[in-house]
Design a protein around this motif. Structure first.
Motif, PDB file in Angstrom:
ATOM      1  N   ALA A  43      46.702  56.615   2.578  1.00  0.00           N
ATOM      2  CA  ALA A  43      46.451  56.575   1.141  1.00  0.00           C
ATOM      3  C   ALA A  43      47.110  57.813   0.544  1.00  0.00           C
ATOM      4  CB  ALA A  43      44.954  56.562   0.852  1.00  0.00           C
ATOM      5  N   GLY A  44      48.077  57.589  -0.316  1.00  0.00           N
ATOM      6  CA  GLY A  44      48.834  58.701  -0.870  1.00  0.00           C
ATOM      7  C   GLY A  44      49.506  58.312  -2.164  1.00  0.00           C
ATOM      8  N   SER A  45      50.336  59.200  -2.658  1.00  0.00           N
ATOM      9  CA  SER A  45      51.034  58.955  -3.908  1.00  0.00           C
ATOM     10  C   SER A  45      51.912  57.715  -3.803  1.00  0.00           C
ATOM     11  CB  SER A  45      51.903  60.163  -4.272  1.00  0.00           C
ATOM     12  OG  SER A  45      52.707  59.875  -5.399  1.00  0.00           O
ATOM     13  N   PHE A  66      51.764  61.027  -9.356  1.00  0.00           N
ATOM     14  CA  PHE A  66      52.642  62.183  -9.532  1.00  0.00           C
ATOM     15  C   PHE A  66      53.823  61.883 -10.441  1.00  0.00           C
ATOM     16  CE2 PHE A  66      50.232  63.904  -5.986  1.00  0.00           C
ATOM     17  CZ  PHE A  66      50.080  65.208  -6.411  1.00  0.00           C
ATOM     18  N   ASN A  67      54.155  60.625 -10.631  1.00  0.00           N
ATOM     19  CA  ASN A  67      55.156  60.313 -11.654  1.00  0.00           C
ATOM     20  C   ASN A  67      54.624  60.696 -13.033  1.00  0.00           C
ATOM     21  OD1 ASN A  67      57.296  59.243 -10.102  1.00  0.00           O
ATOM     22  ND2 ASN A  67      56.186  57.317  -9.850  1.00  0.00           N
ATOM     23  N   ARG A  68      53.335  60.441 -13.254  1.00  0.00           N
ATOM     24  CA  ARG A  68      52.724  60.818 -14.523  1.00  0.00           C
ATOM     25  C   ARG A  68      52.611  62.336 -14.647  1.00  0.00           C
ATOM     26  NH1 ARG A  68      48.068  58.091 -14.073  1.00  0.00           N
ATOM     27  NH2 ARG A  68      46.745  59.901 -13.650  1.00  0.00           N
ATOM     28  N   VAL A  76      55.102  70.910 -13.892  1.00  0.00           N
ATOM     29  CA  VAL A  76      55.613  71.151 -12.545  1.00  0.00           C
ATOM     30  C   VAL A  76      55.958  72.628 -12.367  1.00  0.00           C
ATOM     31  CG1 VAL A  76      57.492  70.659 -10.929  1.00  0.00           C
ATOM     32  CG2 VAL A  76      56.425  68.790 -12.213  1.00  0.00           C
ATOM     33  N   ASP A  77      56.583  73.230 -13.371  1.00  0.00           N
ATOM     34  CA  ASP A  77      56.895  74.659 -13.284  1.00  0.00           C
ATOM     35  C   ASP A  77      55.624  75.488 -13.126  1.00  0.00           C
ATOM     36  OD1 ASP A  77      59.650  74.423 -13.450  1.00  0.00           O
ATOM     37  OD2 ASP A  77      59.665  74.513 -15.638  1.00  0.00           O
ATOM     38  N   GLN A  78      54.571  75.106 -13.828  1.00  0.00           N
ATOM     39  CA  GLN A  78      53.310  75.843 -13.713  1.00  0.00           C
ATOM     40  C   GLN A  78      52.700  75.682 -12.322  1.00  0.00           C
ATOM     41  OE1 GLN A  78      50.570  75.201 -17.076  1.00  0.00           O
ATOM     42  NE2 GLN A  78      52.328  74.434 -18.224  1.00  0.00           N
ATOM     43  N   VAL A  79      52.781  74.470 -11.764  1.00  0.00           N
ATOM     44  CA  VAL A  79      52.221  74.228 -10.427  1.00  0.00           C
ATOM     45  C   VAL A  79      52.992  75.009  -9.364  1.00  0.00           C
ATOM     46  CG1 VAL A  79      51.959  72.448  -8.645  1.00  0.00           C
ATOM     47  CG2 VAL A  79      51.224  71.982 -10.985  1.00  0.00           C
TER      48      VAL A  79
END
Length: 445
Positions: A43-45, A66-68, A76-79
């Motif tokens: 079970a994953g993305s 993760f597309n959303r 993404v830059d923050q993560v």
């Protein structure tokens, strides 16, 4: 072939979230379980659906989507931020999507004999408790265990490595303050738990509460992190569970021709996550190789500004190559320090320069440096001149290669995938047969 105990085929569900480094160990385990006659599901993305199903492994989507996530400007830059990325990931990505993740995993786990969780699969414990299901947890790097006896380096506190000689009393205080600071990050998990009618949890799912009481598997070599007295109970370090894309197909033809045409090159990679935000890493790496008059292979991903193919007679840029085929042919490996890449470099028996960004990478870098097989240069200090200096020292001192070869032989002799699957099958079979005892596995390796 369905196991040495009951002989019954088992259905085992893996819940994982993250990059290829977070996915590949579970692919290795799922393939081995299927080979034994069991039925594994990941079970994953949903972005991994085709990849997983092509290997003959059952798949179920698991939020967050993760597309959303990637469509949110700047997220993404923050993560990926070296110091604050973990907080953003948990507060702004994982917790707001906890209900979605719980619903997805509840459906995936129906009828399973065992649920196996990644450290970020916060819904797994909730699903296991509400469904009364057997649960095993995994941790992919020693960093996650947060042992005071083998302290981890945190990206937020990079100088922790210097404090190791001060011992457990200091690190108990440091970890206590870290946990207090992060306590409210998991408040939505506790609130949702109460909404589900579950009793309050005394532990935090970011820390001790992520580990299952019956079995917690460290899917890495004890050479990277040996089991400690304060590890989760019923835990073990199994050895790495290796899987590599296209490892049977081998290297791309242009890369294979380049490797055959000269001495072993320097290999530069940022894995599959940090390669999305490389900055000037590859340009500086190419200059460093030129300064050392060394050949270079750059693994730049599919969206690099650098052209793919030969860059000169002594350098080539490729989107991707299987590490298991490429790394053993390198003179040295320069990488970001993700645990999957680190494990592959250790197995290859080649010295490495680790360029950590954040998350577990600074800790992995410190560990391989202490093993005598690596040097470390944080991404914020990575320039062509500094990289050339560190690589020069790495290549000029024979002790690095001798030690790396020794470690490589030991890693190659480990049986991480088989050891982990043995433990998972034993736990699942104990659930089918109440008279059987659950495995009591203090440590292995």
């Amino acid at each position: 072939m369905a196991g040495a105990g009951s002989g019954k085929s088992l259905r085992i569900v893996f819940a994982t979230i993250g990059s290829f480094g977070d996915l590949h160990p579970y692919i290795a385990l799922a393939l081995e379980l299927n080979r034994r006659g069991h039925r594994a599901m990941i079970a994953g993305s949903d972005v991994y659906r085709d990849k997983i199903q092509a290997l003959g492994i059952d798949f179920h989507p698991l939020g967050p989507d993760f597309n959303r996530v990637q469509s949110v400007p700047g997220l993404v830059d923050q993560v990926l931020h070296p110091r604050t990325g973990a907080e953003t990931l948990i507060r702004d990505v994982m917790m707001p999507n906890l209900r979605e993740s719980y619903a997805d995993l509840s459906a995936a786990a129906e009828g399973s004999d065992l649920l196996v969780s990644h450290p970020l699969a916060f819904a797994a414990r909730l699903v296991a408790e509400t469904q009364g299901r057997r649960w095993a947890s995994t941790f992919l790097a020693p960093f996650t265990a947060l042992s005071v006896h083998d302290p981890s380096v945190m990206a937020e506190i990079p100088f922790l490595n210097l404090l190791r000689p001060l011992g457990p009393p200091l690190f108990r205080q440091i970890y206590h303050h870290v946990m207090l600071r992060a306590h409210d990050w998991s408040a939505p998990w506790h609130a949702f738990r109460a909404e589900l009618g579950l009793p309050p949890a005394a532990d935090d799912p970011l820390f001790a509460g992520q580990h299952a009481p019956d079995l917690a598997l460290g899917l890495f070599s004890p050479l990277l992190g040996a089991p400690q007295p304060d590890w989760p109970r019923n835990s073990m370090a199994t050895g790495f569970a290796f899987h590599d894309d296209d490892d049977q197909a081998g290297l791309p033809p242009d890369l294979a021709a380049f490797l055959a045409d000269g001495p072993p090159p320097l290999v530069f990679t940022l894995g599959t996550t940090m390669v999305r935000r490389p900055g000037s890493f590859f340009e500086d790496s190419l200059k460093a190789a030129q300064r050392l008059r060394r050949r270079a292979v750059l693994l730049v991903g599919s969206k690099s500004s650098l052209p793919l193919g030969p860059l000169s007679e002594s350098a080539i840029s490729v989107a991707y190559a299987p590490f298991s085929a490429l790394f053993p042919r390198a003179a040295a490996i320069v990488h970001q320090g993700g645990v999957g890449t680190t494990g592959q470099a250790m197995r290859a028996g080649r010295p490495m320069l680790v360029v950590p960004f954040g998350y577990d990478q600074p800790d992995n870098a410190a560990r391989v440096t202490r093993l005598g097989i690596a040097r470390s240069l944080p991404i914020g200090r990575y320039t062509a001149s500094r990289a050339a200096d560190q690589l020069g020292r790495l290549l000029d001192q024979p002790s690095y290669q001798r030690r790396a070869s020794e470690i490589g032989r030991k890693i190659a002799a480990e049986t991480g995938t088989q050891t982990a699957c043995d433990a998972l099958v034993a736990l699942a079979e104990a659930g089918q047969n109440p008279d059987r005892q659950s495995p009591r596995l203090r440590a292995a390796g």
